[in-house]
Structure formats: C-alpha cells, structure tokens
Design a protein around this motif. Structure first.
Motif, mmCIF file in Angstrom:
data_model
loop_
_atom_site.group_PDB
_atom_site.id
_atom_site.type_symbol
_atom_site.label_atom_id
_atom_site.label_comp_id
_atom_site.label_asym_id
_atom_site.label_seq_id
_atom_site.Cartn_x
_atom_site.Cartn_y
_atom_site.Cartn_z
ATOM 1 N N THR A 81 44.083 45.793 47.894
ATOM 2 C CA THR A 81 44.505 47.103 48.427
ATOM 3 C C THR A 81 44.817 46.954 49.903
ATOM 4 O O THR A 81 45.763 47.560 50.412
ATOM 5 C CB THR A 81 43.382 48.160 48.301
ATOM 6 O OG1 THR A 81 42.502 47.772 47.263
ATOM 7 C CG2 THR A 81 43.927 49.514 48.022
ATOM 8 N N TYR A 129 34.313 43.563 44.487
ATOM 9 C CA TYR A 129 34.613 44.531 45.553
ATOM 10 C C TYR A 129 35.535 43.899 46.584
ATOM 11 O O TYR A 129 36.510 44.505 47.027
ATOM 12 C CB TYR A 129 33.331 44.996 46.254
ATOM 13 C CG TYR A 129 32.374 45.782 45.385
ATOM 14 C CD1 TYR A 129 32.861 46.674 44.439
ATOM 15 C CD2 TYR A 129 31.002 45.639 45.521
ATOM 16 C CE1 TYR A 129 31.982 47.398 43.641
ATOM 17 C CE2 TYR A 129 30.124 46.361 44.732
ATOM 18 C CZ TYR A 129 30.619 47.238 43.790
ATOM 19 O OH TYR A 129 29.757 47.952 43.010
ATOM 20 N N SER A 153 36.378 49.421 49.753
ATOM 21 C CA SER A 153 35.924 49.012 48.433
ATOM 22 C C SER A 153 34.416 48.762 48.421
ATOM 23 O O SER A 153 33.702 49.199 47.512
ATOM 24 C CB SER A 153 36.711 47.766 48.033
ATOM 25 O OG SER A 153 36.132 47.145 46.956
ATOM 26 N N LYS A 213 34.403 57.271 50.170
ATOM 27 C CA LYS A 213 35.359 56.175 50.317
ATOM 28 C C LYS A 213 36.362 56.439 51.435
ATOM 29 O O LYS A 213 36.516 55.623 52.344
ATOM 30 C CB LYS A 213 36.085 55.986 48.993
ATOM 31 C CG LYS A 213 36.818 54.698 48.905
ATOM 32 C CD LYS A 213 37.478 54.563 47.554
ATOM 33 C CE LYS A 213 38.780 53.867 47.741
ATOM 34 N NZ LYS A 213 39.714 54.085 46.674
ATOM 35 N N ALA A 217 36.343 49.600 42.364
ATOM 36 C CA ALA A 217 35.020 49.567 42.993
ATOM 37 C C ALA A 217 34.024 50.411 42.195
ATOM 38 O O ALA A 217 32.930 49.942 41.856
ATOM 39 C CB ALA A 217 35.108 50.074 44.429
ATOM 40 N N ASP A 227 43.122 53.023 43.435
ATOM 41 C CA ASP A 227 42.389 51.888 42.880
ATOM 42 C C ASP A 227 40.937 52.303 42.690
ATOM 43 O O ASP A 227 40.259 52.675 43.643
ATOM 44 C CB ASP A 227 42.488 50.690 43.834
ATOM 45 C CG ASP A 227 41.773 49.485 43.271
ATOM 46 O OD1 ASP A 227 42.435 48.666 42.617
ATOM 47 O OD2 ASP A 227 40.550 49.350 43.472
ATOM 48 N N SER A 236 39.128 43.318 45.106
ATOM 49 C CA SER A 236 39.843 44.601 44.998
ATOM 50 C C SER A 236 40.234 45.083 46.379
ATOM 51 O O SER A 236 41.342 45.567 46.592
ATOM 52 C CB SER A 236 38.963 45.656 44.345
ATOM 53 O OG SER A 236 38.605 45.281 43.061
ATOM 54 N N GLY A 237 39.289 44.931 47.314
ATOM 55 C CA GLY A 237 39.542 45.375 48.675
ATOM 56 C C GLY A 237 40.677 44.611 49.319
ATOM 57 O O GLY A 237 41.535 45.190 49.981
#
Lengths: 379, 293
Positions: free
Chosen positions: B16, B9, B254, B265, A207, A204, B12-13
């Motif tokens: 996931t 962020y 994220s 990351k 970010a 992904d 998305s975080g």
C-alpha cells in the motif's frame, strides 16, 4: 382575436372540468422516493416499481372499479424536502395514504406529519426505529438489520460455529449492524472473539484479516455495502483464510459477485427471497408474488429487478389491499393495514398487529451461498 | 504475536505504501517546479483507473492498449488543467493556486460521476490472482507489479531530473524561478511539464492499484490525501525521501490496524502528519531551511 380568446378559455374550462371529474373517480396515493441524490439506488427502483404496480392494478380494472392514481415526488434524499413534500401530498393533493420515503432519516422526519394529519404512511426504509415504538399511522416494509443478524446467528448456531469475528464498516449501516451483532450474540450463544472495523473508503483490509486469522474464530461476519466487502473477500482469498465468510444483506445484488469475482465463491449471506425466486419450492407462499414482480419489472424496464424495488411493491400492494377491504378513507386504510395477516409480499410474509407495524420475522430472510457466480439457497 | 502475522502486516503495508509513494512523488514534482500543492493529484489517480475501465469495457480495447490510452488521456487532462486553470491566473499567490486545485479536483470528480456514474467497478489483475507465499505471509502478483512499476518510475524520474537538460532546468526552477528565467529557461513551460509528468504518474498509480482497490469516481480523495501525507513525511522531495515516506506510512497504518486497533487506522496516518508538521516541517530527512537576507 376575441374569438380565439373565447375558444381558448373554453378549452381551458373544459380541461379543468375534465380533470375534476377524473379526480373524483380515482383514489390518490402519494409517494415519496429519493429518485435522485445519494440514495438514488433505493429511490430509483422504488419509483419504477410503485408506478408499475399501480399501472398493473389499473389495467386489471382498478380497485373496486376505481382507478388508482400515484403522485410521486422526488425527495433527493433530503429530510427537509421530504417533510415539505409530505405536507404538499396531504394538503394539496389530498392523498389517502403515502408510500415511502426511501431512507430511514427521511422516514423519521416525515412521521410527525403523518401522525398529525392522520394519514397512513408505509415507509420503505429499514431502520428499526421507524416502527419501534409503534406509531399509530406508520408502517414499514423493508427488513430490519436485527432480522438479518438473527438469521445469520441462527444458521451459525445450527452448524455449531459459535466463535465468530466481526468486521464492520465505520458508517451508519455498519455501526447499526455492529450494534445488533453484539446485542444478539449472547441470546444465540455466539461468542465474538474479535471486533474490527474498516473505513468505507479503505482499499486494503489484509491487516484486519490477518488479525482475525490469528484468532480462533470459526466464522467471520462482514457488515458493509459495496465495495468494501468485495475487497475483503479478495483479501481473504489472498491470505488463504479458510474460515467461512458471512456477508450482510447489504451486498445482496449481482454487483457484489461482479466486483469480488472468484473470491465471492462460497460466501454466505442472508437475503430477501427475490434473488432466488426461481429456486424456491412451489409450496413457498411468496413465490407467486416474486415471479410476477420480477416478470413485470423485466417487461416494463428491460432490467433486472432488485430487492429495493420490492419494498415499494409491498407498500403499494398493502395499501391497495387495505382499500379493497375497508374503503378509501385514511382511517379505514390504517385500520385495515393493521389487520393485514399472511400477506405474501416481496420482502417476506407480513403480519401486522397493534404491537407490530414492521410485520416481518427473521424468516423474511433466507441464507444463500454464492456458487458458480450465482445464488444458491443454503439448506 | 506470531512472526508471520507481523510479516503479513509489513508486506501489506509495503505494497500500500508503494502506491502512496507514487502519488506523493506526483505532489512533490509539481510543488518543486511551481511551489503549489496540487490537491487535484488524487483525481488523476482516479482518472487513470476509470479511463482504463472505460477503454477496456466500453470501447473493447485490450488491456495492453487500454493502459497507454488511459495514461495519454489523463496526461492531456493534466495539461489542460494547467493551461486553463493554473496559467491564466493573474495573481498567482500560493493560496489562490491551492484553492484552484481544490476546485479543479471537485470539478474533475463531478465530471467523472456524470460521465461514468456512481458505481464501483472491478478491473482484472494484470497476471492472475493466485497468491504468492513468502515465509508464512502472502501477497498477490498485482503487489509485485505495484512494487516493480514504482521502482521503475522512480528510477526514470531520477534519471530525468539529474541527467537530462529539461530535468535539470526543472530543478533550476525549483531552486530559483527568477534566476532560472534569467538564464533562459522557459519557466512557464517547465510548470506545464511538471503537470504533465505528475498527471501521467498519478494515472499510472491509479491503473496499477485498480485491480486491488476497484475504481469509482471518488477513489481519488483518500488516496490523494495519503499521497500528500507521504510527500510531507518526505519533505516534499521528488526522490527517495518521499518513497520512504510513503512506505513508512503504509507500514505504520497496517501495523496500527493489526496491532492496536483497526478503528484508528486513518487516525494513525494523520497523527503522524500533524506531528511532522509541528515538529519537523522540513520532512523527516530534510535539513531546516534557512533564508539568506
């Protein structure tokens, strides 16, 4: 019993004799490709192509009436093995020239052998370090990263999108691309506003893209090989990013369009001409070579050829032309290779010289855009 | 720093993170029933994704048929793994078992590579890929599927472990194997069950993430590690703590990639893991274990 033994030894003897007399007539060219192992996606098509080209040359009467013989060894992507096999090709098989290896690492390892034994080596790998600084006996056919970067920057300069964001994968391919992107930016008047990376196994990248969306970038340049760029294309579509995306030549295969699906629409990338051969104007000097390569490959292997096979096509044809002009001694082949001018191959138009053993310019690439799941040339 | 950026962020975080949570729970179920950490958990995630693709593309089964088939085959693989690799072990010390699961994961990955090749493949999303806007941020319908299915699976788990006989029996094994055996619980069967449940859950995780992340024979390695990380944050509980652990990990990753540096990351995730193992080995929410002598 004894009779059989005599017959057997007679057959053996005649076999040995026949191979010797056969060998004297052929010109032996060695080939090192990583047919198996991690770089098999390069070595597989390269081996197929090299064999195909040699067969076609022999079918058409060979070189000056003599047949070519291709001796292929599989290096499995292993530099140590590549060196051993290169020595074997030179010492045992007595080849006059070597095409390959497939990867940059193997090529760098084989270079000292070729230099010491004075055998011309035409590498199919991309790294700029293979031919810079120039080594007397070493040439290469694959395009540099630097040329791809120059092509993208030139295009961006033309359409005045000079503020860019770069997103590169954190492996060898990505870091080499990142280096070039940063090194050439100033020369082309490009400003890099954000410099991000992603891992080769990341799933992904929203970010990084969100961060890029917040910057003032007019274009995003993504440098990686599948599947990362496909995920990025999908993520960008999800985020509704309107900034145009540019990819590297690392994704120039149909596989990328298949993976990214609708998200691939409108993406641009630099690529060799093989992808768009039938769209090229008739005046393009490469068109003839490209079409015959694509057709032959389709006939021989019932599969679509790719740009990787093209590196081997160029290497074998360059060696063949050199033999035609100067004879079959390694030194003559080397000298003729260096004198090659305006050779229209698959990867581009080669112009070797004493100071340039890579032979290509950024015009080896064309900018293409993905439209309706197919490639289109950007005018 | 705009608000919608941070929101993106976070969203998305979370999506996931939900995947990490689902994989993490798979780890903790087996850990609780057997005391071993099954490092092959990531491979069941891969099997879920690859098998769905296999049924869909090669056998031309429609998607709603391919998914149950893929879960079923992965579950059988989990069952066989327990029967053939875990149970026959003469001296089941934890270190032996862990090494066996690592070996098993390499074997499964290798077989998948030989069977299906090294290429990456894309799976179609369950219900379109038109992004949905939520206050300046966007997510895909597939993210909603991931969040929804994770919630459903966790609810089912909760019900199973607290309201069914076999679930309670499994928890009993987790507390004390010997005592559980003495009251008539077939411990070996419970171990088998735990493998079946967690391989099925792994497969589900693999299937629901496949449209976003694409599938390849080696997709399980990193996802497995992240799931393990989530389970550690959650203190190896098979409940909410691991879910929170997974979501936390996803969001931190994220935010870290967006606000600090994308190069770090993965480092952020593993620094959290190391800190936790040093400072709070019982997990973020757990109480320190005390052993009665």
């Amino acid at each position: 019993m004894k009779k059989i033994q005599i017959v057997c030894s007679f057959i053996m003897l005649s076999l040995v004799c026949s191979t010797i007399s056969f060998a004297a007539d052929t010109i032996k060219i060695g080939a090192l490709f990583s047919v198996t192992g991690p770089a098999s996606f390069l070595g597989g098509p390269e081996r197929n192509t090299a064999q195909m080209v040699v067969d076609e040359i022999n079918k058409a009467g060979g070189v000056k009436g003599r047949k070519l013989e291709l001796i292929v060894y599989d290096t499995a992507g292993d530099a140590t093995k590549a060196v051993q096999l290169a020595t074997k090709l030179i010492k045992n098989d007595k080849v006059v020239a070597i095409v390959g290896p497939s990867t940059s690492g193997e090529s760098m390892a084989v270079i000292p052998v070729a230099e010491k034994e004075h055998i011309p080596l035409v590498s199919c790998a991309a790294s700029i370090k293979i031919t810079e600084p120039v080594k007397k006996w070493v040439f290469k056919t694959a395009q540099n990263d630097a040329l791809a970067v120059a092509k993208i920057y030139e295009h961006l300069q033309k359409i005045k999108q000079t503020n860019v964001a770069i997103l590169t994968v954190s492996d060898g391919f990505g870091s080499s691309g990142r280096e070039q992107l940063k090194a050439q930016a100033e020369k082309h008047g490009i400003k890099i506003l954000s410099d991000d990376t992603y891992g080769p196994k990341d799933t992904d990248m929203t970010a990084q893209l969100t961060k890029i969306r917040g910057s003032q970038a007019q274009a995003v340049i993504v440098w990686g090989t599948n599947p990362g760029p496909a995920i990025i294309a999908k993520n960008a579509r999800q985020l509704g990013i309107k900034t145009p995306l540019y990819m590297s030549h690392g994704v120039s295969s149909k596989k990328f369009i298949e993976l990214a699906g609708d998200a691939s629409e409108g993406l641009r990338l630099p690529s060799g001409r093989a992808l768009v051969a039938d769209m090229l104007p008739k005046s393009d000097p490469q068109k003839k070579s490209l079409l015959s390569f694509l057709k032959d490959y389709q006939n021989h292997f019932k599969a679509e050829a790719d740009t990787f096979g093209g590196h081997a096509w160029d290497a074998v044809m360059l060696v063949k032309n050199a033999i035609e002009k100067g004879g079959d001694s390694p030194a003559a082949i080397r000298d003729q290779l260096e004198k090659t001018r305006n050779f229209s191959g698959i990867s581009g138009i080669f112009n070797f010289s004493e100071s340039d053993h890579a032979g290509l310019t950024k015009d080896a690439f064309v900018m293409i855009e993905i439209k309706n799941k197919d490639w289109m040339i950007v005018k | 720093m705009q608000f919608d950026q941070v929101l993106q962020y976070a969203l998305s975080g979370l999506s996931t993170g939900a995947i990490y949570a689902l994989i993490g729970i798979g780890f903790s179920i087996i850990y609780n029933a057997t005391g071993i950490i099954n490092f092959a958990q990531g491979e069941f995630v891969m099997l879920g994704g690859m098998l769905t693709l296999f049924f869909l593309e090669l056998l031309k089964v429609p998607i709603w048929g391919a998914i149950p088939c893929a879960i079923a085959v992965s579950t059988v693989a989990g069952l066989l793994f327990e029967r053939l690799a875990i149970r026959p072990l003469r001296q089941p010390t934890p270190i032996n078992l862990v090494i066996i699961t690592i070996g098993g994961s390499i074997l499964i990955r290798g077989l998948a590579m030989l069977l299906w090749g090294k290429d990456t493949h894309a799976l179609p999303p369950f219900s379109g890929d038109e992004p949905i806007a939520i206050g300046g941020a966007t997510i895909l319908p597939q993210h909603l599927w991931i969040l929804g299915i994770t919630i459903v699976i966790i609810a089912i788990n909760k019900f199973y472990f607290y309201h069914t006989i076999s679930g309670k029996a499994m928890r009993a094994c987790a507390y004390n194997r010997r005592a559980a055996g003495l009251v008539g619980i077939d411990v070996r069967r419970m171990v088998l069950f735990s493998f079946i449940i967690s391989s099925a859950m792994g497969a589900v995780a693999g299937i629901i993430v496949a449209p976003l992340t694409m599938v390849a024979y080696d997709m399980g390695v990193m996802l497995g590690l992240k799931g393990f990380c989530a389970a550690i944050i959650g203190g190896m509980s098979s409940g909410i703590a691991t879910v929170v652990g997974g979501l936390l990990l996803g969001v931190l990753e994220s935010l870290g990639a967006g606000l600090i540096s994308s190069g770090y990351k993965d480092a952020i995730a593993f620094i959290i893991l190391l800190l936790l193992l040093f400072l709070r080995p019982q997990g973020l929410f757990g109480k320190p274990e005390s052993e009665r002598v």
